[in-house]
Write an enzyme that holds these catalytic residues in place. Structure first.
Site, PDB file in Angstrom:
ATOM      1  CB  THR A 356      61.518  34.842  83.293  1.00 19.78           C
ATOM      2  OG1 THR A 356      61.214  34.174  83.065  1.00 19.78           O
ATOM      3  CG2 THR A 356      60.907  34.591  82.424  1.00 19.78           C
ATOM      4  CG  MET A 437      63.930  33.081  87.384  1.00 22.11           C
ATOM      5  SD  MET A 437      63.708  34.814  87.741  1.00 22.11           S
ATOM      6  CE  MET A 437      65.149  35.489  86.940  1.00 22.11           C
TER       7      MET A 437
END
Length: 536
Positions: A356, A437
């Site tokens: 991410t 993230m």
């Protein structure tokens, strides 16, 4: 907000300053590649795409050439703009057939949760519309790392072994994962930390993307290989799904927060959760650093926003309520009234009553970009398209299989997305990009970073260094081991179930770049990974 030079936490890094440009990522080589583009006469957009492509090679456990992407950016210090390059579920999908197979939720691994990848289209679109250097030059560092190899880092080595164990434990693990094992477990084991790791198939793919502005990926030979693999391994993608993919240019959403404006992208991403939480908190006076009541309110506001987000966020074409209703001051006030002195069990509200990898880059021309791309979880679907090196995301995992849900999986529909870039402005003028993230941690971390930056005046590095909390469900809140025991005890006395968590990877990875009042740049990067803030 006056960012302080003080370091109230056991800081792992010093804040970074620069005059000409900056690129902050979770990998030092990717950050350097971004700054190299600036030195070659490129701008922040070139830097961001160079770094993003490098991360596909250097951090395959978090993103790949089969990822999706979002961005918020400003050109020459002007109005903020947004980009959504997330893909749809393939036209071959049938929800009832999935339910008939016994699935109660979308599977994690395999081709079923794979949606149309959007990252290559994002690179090409940003490069063509805003970049200064040709895409062949911007992707050259990533192509070189893939073809010639780079020393494997410890985090990637560990992630490869973890993924291999999970797939071997998966009873459905079959031939569709053979290519992943061939690339990442040659000879049956992962390359050791420091060992040279190459992915020549990925180098060829990146080269084709660069030479054709990603057209080969969505219309040509690469597209044919993706579709052939989808047919072979039970996926739902057809050539038309790839050919019809388009980057969406969208208007970011914002809420005021204590004299600033915090910006996120509209759904299908979950950035609106961070905005809803900050909208609730905006009605309280700013709290001192690590004040128990202030942190309690942050957790409660985040819980209320999250439970609404999980109920309402979907592809905007299918949402039951609008972002404007979810962000209305009246609805924020109604939710704020639910926050008292002790922890509550959150439940969705009704906004219709009245109401991410992450990276960022900036240059000295006023260009700034907040960019994020991801496979979703780990190596995503675990599927690598044979002969291409393309590790495919499993973004379809974000769908519901409940036909009554606005987020129910359907052909041509985008799923709920966890990845969210953020941006900060003051009086409408860009201050800078930020992001953290990490799945459902992301909006929670955005709230924590922004409150420390704006309310407490801490510099970007300290905001990122600070120990984090993660609400999981009900009254349970996980905290990092460095989290203040006094603060944890105070929260427990307010009814929160506090769990000290040794899994640092679950608390997200962040980057931030801000423009100072002097026109220079100040940046912070993540100590929980091999983060780097390269400067020029």
């Amino acid at each position: 907000m006056e960012t302080s030079a003080l370091y109230p936490y056991p800081s792992r890094r010093y804040v970074t300053y620069a005059a000409r440009g900056m690129c902050a990522t979770s990998n030092h080589l990717a950050a350097q590649a971004g700054v190299d583009m600036l030195k070659k006469g490129g701008n922040a957009f070139d830097a961001a795409i160079a770094a993003a492509a490098c991360l596909v090679v250097l951090e395959p456990q978090t993103n790949g050439a089969g990822s999706d992407a979002f961005a918020i950016f400003t050109q020459n210090g002007g109005k903020l703009q947004g980009m959504n390059s997330t893909g749809v579920m393939g036209r071959g999908f049938d929800l009832q057939k999935m339910r008939d197979k016994g699935y109660k939720e979308m599977p994690h691994y395999g081709f079923e949760p794979v949606t149309v990848p959007g990252a290559p289209a994002a690179w090409a679109a940003i490069n063509e519309k805003y970049g200064r250097l040709p895409l062949t030059e911007v992707l050259a560092p990533a192509i070189s790392y893939a073809r010639e190899g780079q020393a494997l880092c410890t985090i990637t080595w560990s992630s490869i072994n973890t993924m291999a164990s999970r797939m071997r434990e998966n009873t459905d693990c079959g031939p569709q994962f053979d290519e992943w094992f061939r690339i990442f477990m040659p000879g049956g084991e992962a390359p050791r930390p420091g060992q040279l790791f190459r992915n020549p198939d990925l180098a060829d793919t990146l080269e084709a993307i660069a030479k054709t502005q990603a057209k080969d990926y969505y219309q040509g030979e690469i597209a044919d290989r993706i579709v052939a693999a989808s047919h072979k391994f039970g996926g739902f993608l057809e050539k038309e799904d790839l050919m019809e993919h388009e980057v969406q240019w969208v208007q970011p959403l914002s809420v005021p927060y204590h004299g600033y404006e915090v910006w996120e992208l509209p759904p299908n991403g979950q950035g609106i959760i961070a905005l809803m939480a900050l909208n609730i908190l905006n009605g309280f006076e700013p709290s001192p650093l690590d004040d128990p009541l202030g942190v309690h309110r942050q957790i409660e506001a985040t819980k209320l926003a999250f439970i609404d987000g999980l109920r309402y966020i979907a592809d905007p074409r299918y949402m039951e309520v609008s972002p404007e209703e979810m962000l209305s001051p009246e609805y924020a006030a109604a939710r704020r009234k639910l926050i008292g002195q002790t922890a509550i069990e959150p439940a969705p509200g009704n906004p219709k009553n009245p109401g991410t990898v992450y990276l960022c880059a900036a240059d000295n021309e006023g260009n700034m970009i907040s960019y994020i791309q991801s496979n979703y979880a780990g190596f995503g679907s675990g599927v690598v398209v044979p002969g291409t090196g393309i590790a495919l995301q499993n973004r379809g995992k974000g769908f519901s299989l409940d036909p009554e849900s606005p987020n129910a999986a359907a052909p041509g529909k985008r799923p709920y997305h966890t990845i969210i870039p953020g941006f900060l402005t003051k009086d409408g003028k860009p201050v800078g990009p930020f992001g953290v993230m990490g799945g459902f941690m992301q909006p929670q971390a955005h709230v924590q970073v922004m409150t420390k930056l704006i309310d407490c005046g801490l510099n970007p590095q300290v905001c990122i260094d600070a120990p984090r909390w993660l609400w999981t469900a009900g009254k349970e809140v996980h905290v990092e081991t460095e989290f203040s025991t006094y603060l944890a005890d105070s929260l427990a006395q307010r009814g929160h179930k506090i769990v000290f968590d040794t899994n640092r990877g679950g608390f997200g990875k962040g980057q931030m770049i801000l423009r100072t009042p002097f026109g220079t740049l100040i940046g912070g990067t993540e100590p929980r990974c091999e983060g780097a803030c390269a400067a020029w």
